[in-house]
Every structure is written in C-alpha cells, then in structure tokens.
Scaffold this active site. Structure first.
Site, PDB file in Angstrom:
ATOM      1  N   THR A 181       0.850  -1.206   0.000  1.00 28.44           N
ATOM      2  CA  THR A 181       0.000   0.000   0.000  1.00 28.44           C
ATOM      3  C   THR A 181       0.877   1.245   0.000  1.00 28.44           C
ATOM      4  OG1 THR A 181      -1.896  -0.982   1.070  1.00 28.44           O
ATOM      5  CG2 THR A 181      -1.496   1.318   1.579  1.00 28.44           C
ATOM      6  N   ARG A 209     -15.092  -5.599   1.026  1.00 31.97           N
ATOM      7  CA  ARG A 209     -14.392  -5.125   2.234  1.00 31.97           C
ATOM      8  C   ARG A 209     -13.700  -3.785   1.939  1.00 31.97           C
ATOM      9  NH1 ARG A 209      -8.763  -3.716   3.408  1.00 31.97           N
ATOM     10  NH2 ARG A 209      -8.393  -4.109   5.604  1.00 31.97           N
ATOM     11  N   VAL A 210     -13.908  -2.847   2.821  1.00 32.36           N
ATOM     12  CA  VAL A 210     -13.222  -1.563   2.700  1.00 32.36           C
ATOM     13  C   VAL A 210     -12.304  -1.418   3.905  1.00 32.36           C
ATOM     14  CG1 VAL A 210     -13.509   0.945   2.667  1.00 32.36           C
ATOM     15  CG2 VAL A 210     -15.114  -0.510   1.407  1.00 32.36           C
ATOM     16  N   GLY A 211     -11.066  -1.025   3.642  1.00 33.78           N
ATOM     17  CA  GLY A 211     -10.091  -0.888   4.725  1.00 33.78           C
ATOM     18  C   GLY A 211     -10.011   0.538   5.240  1.00 33.78           C
ATOM     19  N   ASP A 212      -8.915   0.825   5.903  1.00 33.16           N
ATOM     20  CA  ASP A 212      -8.710   2.150   6.499  1.00 33.16           C
ATOM     21  C   ASP A 212      -8.352   3.217   5.476  1.00 33.16           C
ATOM     22  OD1 ASP A 212      -6.229   0.582   6.245  1.00 33.16           O
ATOM     23  OD2 ASP A 212      -5.308   2.476   6.844  1.00 33.16           O
ATOM     24  N   THR A 232      -0.455   2.684   6.998  1.00 27.77           N
ATOM     25  CA  THR A 232      -0.472   1.399   6.306  1.00 27.77           C
ATOM     26  C   THR A 232      -0.460   0.290   7.347  1.00 27.77           C
ATOM     27  OG1 THR A 232       0.823  -0.101   4.903  1.00 27.77           O
ATOM     28  CG2 THR A 232       2.051   1.615   6.035  1.00 27.77           C
ATOM     29  N   GLY A 233      -1.033  -0.848   7.008  1.00 18.83           N
ATOM     30  CA  GLY A 233      -1.081  -1.965   7.946  1.00 18.83           C
ATOM     31  C   GLY A 233      -2.452  -2.611   7.901  1.00 18.83           C
ATOM     32  N   GLY A 235      -5.962  -2.778   8.082  1.00 19.04           N
ATOM     33  CA  GLY A 235      -6.928  -1.702   8.070  1.00 19.04           C
ATOM     34  C   GLY A 235      -7.895  -1.728   9.232  1.00 19.04           C
TER      35      GLY A 235
END
Ligand code: ASP
Length: 312
Positions: A181, A209-212, A232-233, A235
């Site tokens: 990312t 799925r939606v991340g951070d 990053t990481g 989410g």
C-alpha cells in the site's frame, strides 16, 4: 508573519514483515521507486506547487508501479478481483475525497481528488464511483492491466492458508516480488499540508471489504493546524483506532509536537488493539516522523527542502 519557505515530503510503500527484502535486487527496486516518487514530488514543491499536487503526483507514480499494492499492482480479493480504495485530504480547509471498492480505475487517487473537487461528497464507492469516473473522463484500464501471475500465486497461497494477509506478510514461503500500500504526505512552501493513501487492500479480503485507506481520519488525515498523516497496515486495526486523526488530536488537544504525537499514537495502536501498521507524519513545521509496530515499513522523506532519504 509568513511561513518558512521550505517544503517537506514523505512517502511510504507499505508496512509488513519484508523478509524477502534479503534479496538485494528487489530491495534496490523498492528504494529506487520510492526515491523516484520523492524526486517528482520535490520538483512540484520546489516550483511552488501545492502539497496537494505533490501528494497526488507521488501517489499516482506509485500506483503506476506494479511493485506496490495500489493501482496496477493491487492485491486480489477472495474472488480473484481487484477492488481498490484511495483518499486524499487538503489540510487548508479539511476538504477530502475518497473512493472505495473501485475497479478498473488506473489511478484511484486521481478519482479521489476528482470526488473532492467536483462533487459535494467525500466518498463514492463501487458502481457509483465508476459512473462518476466515466463522467469526468478518469482513465480506466481493462482487467488484464491489474492481473499478474504473481498476484494469482499470492492469492492461492493465502487461500491455502485460509487467511487474509497484508501484502508484505507473504514472505515466509517466497522471496519473489511483493507489493505494498502506498501513501504520501507533504508540507508546501506556503505551509499547507496534504495527505494521500491508495491501496488494493489485503490479500484474500472479502468482496466489498473496505479498509482504512479511504477513511478520513483512519488511513490519512491532514490539518494545517497540526499535521499530515498516511497509514499502512491491517486496516481493521487502523480504523478502530482512527490512527490518522489520533495523531492530529494528540497535537491539537495535548499540545504534543509531531515526534511525540507519532510515538504516542504507535503506543496507542499497540495498547488498544495490538494493532499492526505504520504511519508517516509531517507536522505543521515540516518535521518528518514515522512509527510502526510491524518489522518494517518502506518509506522515504525530504525534510525542510533537505536531502532525500529512503529506507526500510
Ligand atoms: N491498510 C491497507 C488495508 O487494510 C493495507 C496495507 O496498508 O497494506 O486495506
């Protein structure tokens, strides 16, 4: 009194284990790409360009590099599809644009900026985002642009292990190339801050799925009064701790400087959710800081118009 006439810029290419970085050639390619993005960003900022343009420029370049988990190098979800998330934020007035679960968009960060500028909304997702992209002539690419044999192999390994994983965690079995990312934060010569984050998410994630990364305050934040942050990481950890806004809040409400706020935020991430990830932070004075709970995070910076530094 005017702002000091210098600029600062940071970019990251993802956090994770990075064991495969033992391979010198691969390591050199990562470093080169981060360096390349920073030098392009430097050109924008030297000429008096805005922090917003600088972060969009850096993010677009990294999205175009298949080494990273964004744009053409995005990881695959459980159905073997690419669904990308991205967001951009302007610290001048807290304006922001984001897209989530978009497909076939060459540069999701550019679509996010278009949402910020052309719509009355902050986030558009999936089909609606695509229609918006069509309307504004945002570049789109066919599926094959996003699918590489490496990505398919990576998904197979994740399926066999029956798990979702950070791109950079896929290291134990394989030393071949991986992707991460990406994010960028900047302070321009007028003292304005901006942040951008773009991702394919995590390998084998559920469809939808939606991340951070596209969540304002989680994957990124920018406020001229405090700082610009890109994360990053995992989410889910970064969303639950609202990592970007937390750094800013430590500065605003607890009067911490950028360095202390970064350290405090990483401590918070660990203590509250045992979270896995990293952040890059530029404070309102142009100081560059980073913190992480993973083994590594590829990142680089130019602090106060100084030299370019890149490292894992
Ligand atoms: N934060 C991203 C996500 O969870 C993944 C990453 O940073 O590599 O979607």
């Amino acid at each position: 009194m005017g702002q000091p006439d210098y600029y600062s810029l940071m970019v990251h290419g993802g956090a994770g284990a990075f064991e495969y970085i033992k391979d010198q050639k691969t390591a050199a390619r990562y470093l080169e790409s981060i360096n390349h993005a920073l030098e392009h960003g430097r050109a924008v900022l030297t000429q008096g360009g805005s922090a917003l343009v600088a972060v969009e420029t850096c993010a677009s370049l990294l999205e175009d590099d298949p080494l990273f988990n964004a744009g053409c190098g995005s990881v695959l979800n459980e159905n073997g599809k690419v669904e990308m998330d991205a967001a951009i934020m302007d610290g001048r007035d807290l304006s922001a644009g984001a897209v989530a679960a978009v497909q076939n968009i060459a540069n999701p960060i550019q679509l996010a900026r278009c949402v910020m500028i052309e719509s009355e909304h902050v986030m558009l997702i999936a089909e609606g985002a695509k229609r918006f992209a069509d309307h504004y002539g945002i570049a789109q690419k066919p599926d094959k642009y996003f699918f590489t044999p490496e990505r398919m192999e990576q998904l197979k390994r994740a399926r066999l292990k029956r798990k979702i994983m950070l791109d950079h965690d896929d290291a134990e079995e394989s030393e071949d190339q991986k992707y991460g990312t990406i994010g960028a934060v900047a302070r321009d010569r007028e003292g304005n801050l901006a942040a951008a984050t773009s991702t394919g998410g995590i390998v084998n994630k559920r469809m939808g799925r939606v991340g951070d990364s596209p969540i304002i305050g989680a994957g990124l934040y920018a406020d001229n009064e405090t700082c610009a942050v890109s994360a990053t990481g995992f989410g889910e950890d970064l969303m639950r701790t609202l990592i970007g806004k937390t750094v800013s809040d430590f500065m605003l409400m607890q009067r911490m400087d950028g360095e202390r706020a970064t350290v405090a935020c990483i401590e918070f991430l660990k203590r509250k959710v045992n979270g896995r990830g990293g952040i890059i932070v530029i404070d309102r004075d142009g100081n560059c800081n980073s913190g992480l709970t993973t083994k590594k995070m590829i990142h680089g910076w130019i602090e106060k118009s100084g030299e370019t530094v890149v490292r894992f």
